[in-house]
Design a protein around this motif. Structure first.
Motif, PDB file in Angstrom:
ATOM      1  N   ALA A  86      -5.863-112.095  -7.282  1.00 35.98           N
ATOM      2  CA  ALA A  86      -5.805-111.388  -8.567  1.00 35.98           C
ATOM      3  C   ALA A  86      -6.721-110.173  -8.562  1.00 35.98           C
ATOM      4  O   ALA A  86      -7.760-110.164  -7.908  1.00 35.98           O
ATOM      5  N   SER A 104     -10.368-108.042 -13.809  1.00 35.43           N
ATOM      6  CA  SER A 104     -11.190-106.979 -14.390  1.00 35.43           C
ATOM      7  C   SER A 104     -12.664-107.353 -14.267  1.00 35.43           C
ATOM      8  O   SER A 104     -13.043-108.489 -14.527  1.00 35.43           O
ATOM      9  N   ASP A 105     -13.476-106.426 -13.806  1.00 35.23           N
ATOM     10  CA  ASP A 105     -14.910-106.708 -13.638  1.00 35.23           C
ATOM     11  C   ASP A 105     -15.660-106.619 -14.958  1.00 35.23           C
ATOM     12  O   ASP A 105     -16.753-107.152 -15.102  1.00 35.23           O
ATOM     13  N   THR A 107     -17.520-109.669 -16.515  1.00 35.70           N
ATOM     14  CA  THR A 107     -16.713-110.895 -16.582  1.00 35.70           C
ATOM     15  C   THR A 107     -17.204-111.848 -15.485  1.00 35.70           C
ATOM     16  O   THR A 107     -17.899-111.408 -14.564  1.00 35.70           O
ATOM     17  N   GLY A 114     -10.525-114.257  -0.061  1.00 35.11           N
ATOM     18  CA  GLY A 114     -10.586-113.199  -1.064  1.00 35.11           C
ATOM     19  C   GLY A 114      -9.805-111.977  -0.614  1.00 35.11           C
ATOM     20  O   GLY A 114      -9.388-111.881   0.543  1.00 35.11           O
ATOM     21  N   GLU A 139      -9.682-101.406  -1.577  1.00 30.91           N
ATOM     22  CA  GLU A 139     -10.668-100.322  -1.563  1.00 30.91           C
ATOM     23  C   GLU A 139      -9.970 -99.007  -1.251  1.00 30.91           C
ATOM     24  O   GLU A 139      -8.924 -98.982  -0.607  1.00 30.91           O
TER      25      GLU A 139
HETATM   26  O1  C5P Z   1     -15.664-107.491  -5.950  1.00 33.43           O
HETATM   27  P1  C5P Z   1     -14.186-107.248  -5.888  1.00 33.43           P
HETATM   28  O2  C5P Z   1     -13.548-107.243  -7.241  1.00 33.43           O
HETATM   29  O3  C5P Z   1     -13.787-106.058  -5.069  1.00 33.43           O
HETATM   30  O4  C5P Z   1     -13.634-108.523  -5.100  1.00 33.43           O
HETATM   31  C1  C5P Z   1     -12.287-108.784  -4.952  1.00 33.43           C
HETATM   32  C2  C5P Z   1     -12.064-110.260  -4.745  1.00 33.43           C
HETATM   33  O5  C5P Z   1     -12.826-111.037  -5.681  1.00 33.43           O
HETATM   34  C3  C5P Z   1     -10.632-110.635  -4.985  1.00 33.43           C
HETATM   35  O6  C5P Z   1     -10.331-111.766  -4.165  1.00 33.43           O
HETATM   36  C4  C5P Z   1     -10.623-111.003  -6.464  1.00 33.43           C
HETATM   37  O7  C5P Z   1      -9.550-111.858  -6.815  1.00 33.43           O
HETATM   38  C5  C5P Z   1     -11.972-111.684  -6.618  1.00 33.43           C
HETATM   39  N1  C5P Z   1     -12.572-111.515  -7.954  1.00 33.43           N
HETATM   40  C6  C5P Z   1     -12.687-112.622  -8.789  1.00 33.43           C
HETATM   41  N2  C5P Z   1     -13.268-112.480 -10.041  1.00 33.43           N
HETATM   42  C7  C5P Z   1     -13.732-111.274 -10.442  1.00 33.43           C
HETATM   43  C8  C5P Z   1     -13.627-110.142  -9.594  1.00 33.43           C
HETATM   44  C9  C5P Z   1     -13.032-110.304  -8.362  1.00 33.43           C
HETATM   45  O8  C5P Z   1     -12.261-113.719  -8.414  1.00 33.43           O
HETATM   46  N3  C5P Z   1     -14.292-111.163 -11.657  1.00 33.43           N
END
Ligand code: C5P
Length: 220
Positions: free
Chosen positions: A88, A91-92, A117, A139, A143
Protein backbone atom coordinates in the motif's frame (compact mmCIF):
# COMPACT_ATOMS: atom_id res chain seq x y z
CA UNK A 1 -1.24 -23.25 3.18
CA UNK A 2 0.52 -20.24 4.69
CA UNK A 3 -1.30 -17.22 6.07
CA UNK A 4 -0.59 -14.05 4.07
CA UNK A 5 -1.61 -10.44 4.72
CA UNK A 6 -1.20 -7.91 1.91
CA UNK A 7 -1.87 -4.15 1.97
CA UNK A 8 -2.67 -2.37 -1.28
CA UNK A 9 -3.82 0.89 -2.76
CA UNK A 10 -3.74 4.42 -1.39
CA UNK A 11 -5.21 5.71 1.84
CA UNK A 12 -7.50 8.74 2.13
CA UNK A 13 -6.99 11.15 4.99
CA UNK A 14 -10.01 13.46 5.42
CA UNK A 15 -9.61 17.24 5.50
CA UNK A 16 -13.36 17.76 5.77
CA UNK A 17 -16.41 15.71 4.65
CA UNK A 18 -15.75 16.40 0.95
CA UNK A 19 -11.93 16.58 0.70
CA UNK A 20 -9.01 14.34 1.47
CA UNK A 21 -5.24 13.84 1.05
CA UNK A 22 -4.33 10.82 -1.06
CA UNK A 23 -2.04 9.63 -3.88
CA UNK A 24 -2.48 7.99 -7.30
CA UNK A 25 -1.79 4.38 -6.21
CA UNK A 26 -4.05 2.05 -8.24
CA UNK A 27 -3.60 -0.97 -5.96
CA UNK A 28 -2.62 -3.18 -8.93
CA UNK A 29 0.72 -4.36 -7.49
CA UNK A 30 -0.73 -5.48 -4.13
CA UNK A 31 -3.79 -7.09 -5.78
CA UNK A 32 -1.44 -9.03 -8.09
CA UNK A 33 0.60 -10.32 -5.12
CA UNK A 34 -2.61 -11.34 -3.30
CA UNK A 35 -4.00 -13.11 -6.39
CA UNK A 36 -0.78 -15.03 -7.01
CA UNK A 37 -0.48 -16.07 -3.33
CA UNK A 38 -4.10 -17.33 -3.32
CA UNK A 39 -3.51 -19.27 -6.56
CA UNK A 40 -0.53 -20.92 -4.88
CA UNK A 41 -2.72 -22.07 -2.00
CA UNK A 42 -2.18 -19.41 0.66
CA UNK A 43 -4.92 -18.08 2.93
CA UNK A 44 -4.84 -14.43 1.93
CA UNK A 45 -6.26 -11.30 3.56
CA UNK A 46 -5.98 -8.19 1.40
CA UNK A 47 -6.35 -4.92 3.31
CA UNK A 48 -7.13 -2.41 0.60
CA UNK A 49 -7.51 1.33 0.45
CA UNK A 50 -10.01 2.73 -2.08
CA UNK A 51 -9.36 1.21 -5.54
CA UNK A 52 -11.40 0.46 -8.65
CA UNK A 53 -10.23 -3.17 -8.74
CA UNK A 54 -12.40 -6.25 -8.29
CA UNK A 55 -11.69 -8.56 -5.34
CA UNK A 56 -9.15 -11.21 -6.41
CA UNK A 57 -10.57 -14.75 -6.52
CA UNK A 58 -10.18 -16.68 -3.27
CA UNK A 59 -8.96 -13.67 -1.26
CA UNK A 60 -10.61 -12.12 1.81
CA UNK A 61 -10.71 -8.38 1.12
CA UNK A 62 -11.03 -5.79 3.90
CA UNK A 63 -11.69 -2.30 2.53
CA UNK A 64 -10.48 0.71 4.50
CA UNK A 65 -10.05 4.44 3.94
CA UNK A 66 -7.46 5.90 6.30
CA UNK A 67 -3.96 4.81 7.41
CA UNK A 68 -5.30 4.31 10.95
CA UNK A 69 -8.07 2.03 9.68
CA UNK A 70 -5.52 0.12 7.60
CA UNK A 71 -3.27 -0.29 10.67
CA UNK A 72 -6.19 -1.62 12.75
CA UNK A 73 -7.28 -4.04 9.98
CA UNK A 74 -3.71 -5.36 9.62
CA UNK A 75 -3.51 -5.83 13.41
CA UNK A 76 -6.75 -7.79 13.36
CA UNK A 77 -5.51 -10.04 10.53
CA UNK A 78 -1.91 -10.37 11.74
CA UNK A 79 -2.39 -13.22 14.23
CA UNK A 80 -0.22 -16.15 13.19
CA UNK A 81 0.48 -14.72 9.74
CA UNK A 82 3.46 -16.23 7.93
CA UNK A 83 4.00 -13.40 5.49
CA UNK A 84 3.21 -9.69 5.33
CA UNK A 85 3.50 -7.78 2.06
CA UNK A 86 3.09 -4.01 2.45
CA UNK A 87 2.32 -2.83 -1.07
CA UNK A 88 0.00 0.00 0.00
CA UNK A 89 0.96 3.62 -0.59
CA UNK A 90 0.06 4.63 2.95
CA UNK A 91 -0.23 8.34 3.56
CA UNK A 92 2.53 9.43 5.94
CA UNK A 93 0.48 12.36 7.23
CA UNK A 94 -3.14 13.15 7.96
CA UNK A 95 -4.88 16.45 8.71
CA UNK A 96 -4.53 16.84 12.49
CA UNK A 97 -8.12 17.95 13.09
CA UNK A 98 -10.43 17.14 10.17
CA UNK A 99 -13.34 19.58 10.05
CA UNK A 100 -16.81 18.13 10.71
CA UNK A 101 -18.33 20.55 8.20
CA UNK A 102 -17.17 21.64 4.74
CA UNK A 103 -14.43 24.28 5.00
CA UNK A 104 -15.54 27.50 3.26
CA UNK A 105 -13.08 29.40 1.08
CA UNK A 106 -11.91 32.79 2.27
CA UNK A 107 -9.99 35.55 0.50
CA UNK A 108 -6.58 34.57 1.82
CA UNK A 109 -4.34 31.50 2.05
CA UNK A 110 -5.07 28.59 4.37
CA UNK A 111 -2.75 26.42 6.45
CA UNK A 112 -3.33 22.72 7.02
CA UNK A 113 -1.69 21.18 10.10
CA UNK A 114 -0.66 17.55 9.54
CA UNK A 115 0.02 14.72 12.00
CA UNK A 116 2.01 11.56 11.33
CA UNK A 117 0.10 8.35 10.67
CA UNK A 118 1.16 4.97 12.09
CA UNK A 119 3.85 3.21 10.01
CA UNK A 120 2.30 -0.25 9.63
CA UNK A 121 5.35 -1.98 8.19
CA UNK A 122 7.78 -0.38 10.67
CA UNK A 123 5.67 -1.42 13.64
CA UNK A 124 5.53 -5.02 12.37
CA UNK A 125 9.32 -4.77 11.89
CA UNK A 126 9.77 -3.53 15.46
CA UNK A 127 7.68 -6.43 16.75
CA UNK A 128 8.93 -9.29 14.54
CA UNK A 129 12.01 -8.12 12.59
CA UNK A 130 14.96 -10.53 12.69
CA UNK A 131 12.98 -13.22 14.56
CA UNK A 132 13.08 -16.73 13.16
CA UNK A 133 9.63 -17.41 14.66
CA UNK A 134 8.06 -14.27 13.18
CA UNK A 135 6.45 -13.65 9.78
CA UNK A 136 8.49 -12.79 6.71
CA UNK A 137 8.13 -9.02 6.14
CA UNK A 138 8.17 -7.48 2.67
CA UNK A 139 8.02 -3.75 2.02
CA UNK A 140 7.91 -1.58 -1.06
CA UNK A 141 9.94 1.54 -1.75
CA UNK A 142 8.65 3.90 -4.42
CA UNK A 143 11.28 6.55 -5.01
CA UNK A 144 12.11 9.11 -7.66
CA UNK A 145 15.87 9.00 -7.08
CA UNK A 146 18.59 6.91 -5.37
CA UNK A 147 16.14 4.02 -5.45
CA UNK A 148 18.45 1.17 -4.39
CA UNK A 149 20.20 3.14 -1.64
CA UNK A 150 16.85 4.19 -0.15
CA UNK A 151 15.55 0.61 -0.40
CA UNK A 152 18.61 -0.59 1.56
CA UNK A 153 17.96 2.06 4.23
CA UNK A 154 14.33 0.93 4.47
CA UNK A 155 15.39 -2.72 4.77
CA UNK A 156 17.32 -1.75 7.92
CA UNK A 157 15.09 0.96 9.43
CA UNK A 158 11.84 -1.02 9.02
CA UNK A 159 13.55 -4.35 9.79
CA UNK A 160 12.08 -6.24 6.83
CA UNK A 161 13.38 -9.26 4.93
CA UNK A 162 12.87 -7.85 1.47
CA UNK A 163 12.21 -4.44 -0.06
CA UNK A 164 10.76 -4.21 -3.55
CA UNK A 165 12.26 -1.04 -4.97
CA UNK A 166 10.37 0.85 -7.58
CA UNK A 167 11.47 3.90 -9.52
CA UNK A 168 8.43 6.11 -10.00
CA UNK A 169 8.06 8.73 -12.67
CA UNK A 170 9.20 6.81 -15.79
CA UNK A 171 6.89 5.14 -18.34
CA UNK A 172 5.81 1.49 -17.87
CA UNK A 173 6.36 1.41 -14.10
CA UNK A 174 4.88 2.59 -10.85
CA UNK A 175 1.51 4.18 -10.12
CA UNK A 176 -1.40 2.96 -12.24
CA UNK A 177 0.69 0.96 -14.71
CA UNK A 178 -0.05 -2.72 -15.53
CA UNK A 179 3.66 -3.40 -15.77
CA UNK A 180 6.46 -2.61 -13.39
CA UNK A 181 10.25 -2.54 -13.23
CA UNK A 182 11.54 -3.33 -9.77
CA UNK A 183 14.60 -4.44 -7.86
CA UNK A 184 14.25 -7.04 -5.10
CA UNK A 185 16.60 -5.80 -2.40
CA UNK A 186 17.50 -8.05 0.53
CA UNK A 187 20.51 -8.09 2.85
CA UNK A 188 22.28 -10.60 0.59
CA UNK A 189 21.03 -10.03 -2.95
CA UNK A 190 19.73 -7.69 -5.57
CA UNK A 191 17.62 -8.95 -8.49
CA UNK A 192 16.02 -6.82 -11.19
CA UNK A 193 12.65 -7.83 -12.64
CA UNK A 194 10.53 -6.24 -15.33
CA UNK A 195 7.12 -7.18 -16.68
CA UNK A 196 3.42 -7.40 -15.86
CA UNK A 197 2.63 -6.86 -12.17
CA UNK A 198 1.44 -10.52 -11.93
CA UNK A 199 4.93 -11.63 -12.98
CA UNK A 200 6.50 -9.34 -10.38
CA UNK A 201 4.12 -10.92 -7.82
CA UNK A 202 5.30 -14.40 -8.89
CA UNK A 203 8.95 -13.33 -8.54
CA UNK A 204 8.36 -11.86 -5.07
CA UNK A 205 6.72 -15.10 -3.89
CA UNK A 206 9.49 -17.20 -5.52
CA UNK A 207 12.01 -15.19 -3.49
CA UNK A 208 10.02 -15.57 -0.27
CA UNK A 209 9.36 -19.35 -0.41
CA UNK A 210 12.80 -20.59 0.67
CA UNK A 211 12.91 -17.92 3.42
CA UNK A 212 9.49 -19.09 4.67
CA UNK A 213 10.60 -22.69 4.63
CA UNK A 214 13.56 -21.76 6.85
CA UNK A 215 11.21 -20.44 9.54
CA UNK A 216 9.54 -22.44 12.27
CA UNK A 217 5.83 -23.04 11.58
CA UNK A 218 3.76 -20.34 13.32
CA UNK A 219 1.53 -21.36 16.20
CA UNK A 220 -2.13 -21.33 15.23
O1 C5P B 1 8.70 5.01 4.30
P1 C5P B 1 7.98 4.66 3.03
O2 C5P B 1 6.57 5.16 3.01
O3 C5P B 1 8.72 5.01 1.78
O4 C5P B 1 7.92 3.06 3.06
C1 C5P B 1 7.20 2.32 2.15
C2 C5P B 1 6.82 0.99 2.74
O5 C5P B 1 6.31 1.14 4.08
C3 C5P B 1 5.72 0.34 1.96
O6 C5P B 1 5.87 -1.08 2.09
C4 C5P B 1 4.47 0.83 2.67
O7 C5P B 1 3.35 -0.01 2.47
C5 C5P B 1 4.92 0.84 4.12
N1 C5P B 1 4.27 1.89 4.94
C6 C5P B 1 3.38 1.51 5.94
N2 C5P B 1 2.78 2.48 6.72
C7 C5P B 1 3.07 3.79 6.53
C8 C5P B 1 3.98 4.18 5.52
C9 C5P B 1 4.55 3.20 4.74
O8 C5P B 1 3.12 0.31 6.11
N3 C5P B 1 2.47 4.71 7.30
Amino acid sequence: GGRVVVTAGPTREPIDPVRFISNPSSGKMGYAVAAVAARRGAEVTLVSGPTELADPVGVEVVRVQTAEEMARAVDAAAAAMDLFVGAAAVSDYRPATPSASKIKKGAGDETLVLSRTPDILASLGARYGGRKDGPVLVGFAAETEEVIARAREKLKSKRCDLVVANKVGGPGAGFGSDTNRVALVSAAELAEIEGPKERIGEAILDWILPVLEGRRPRER
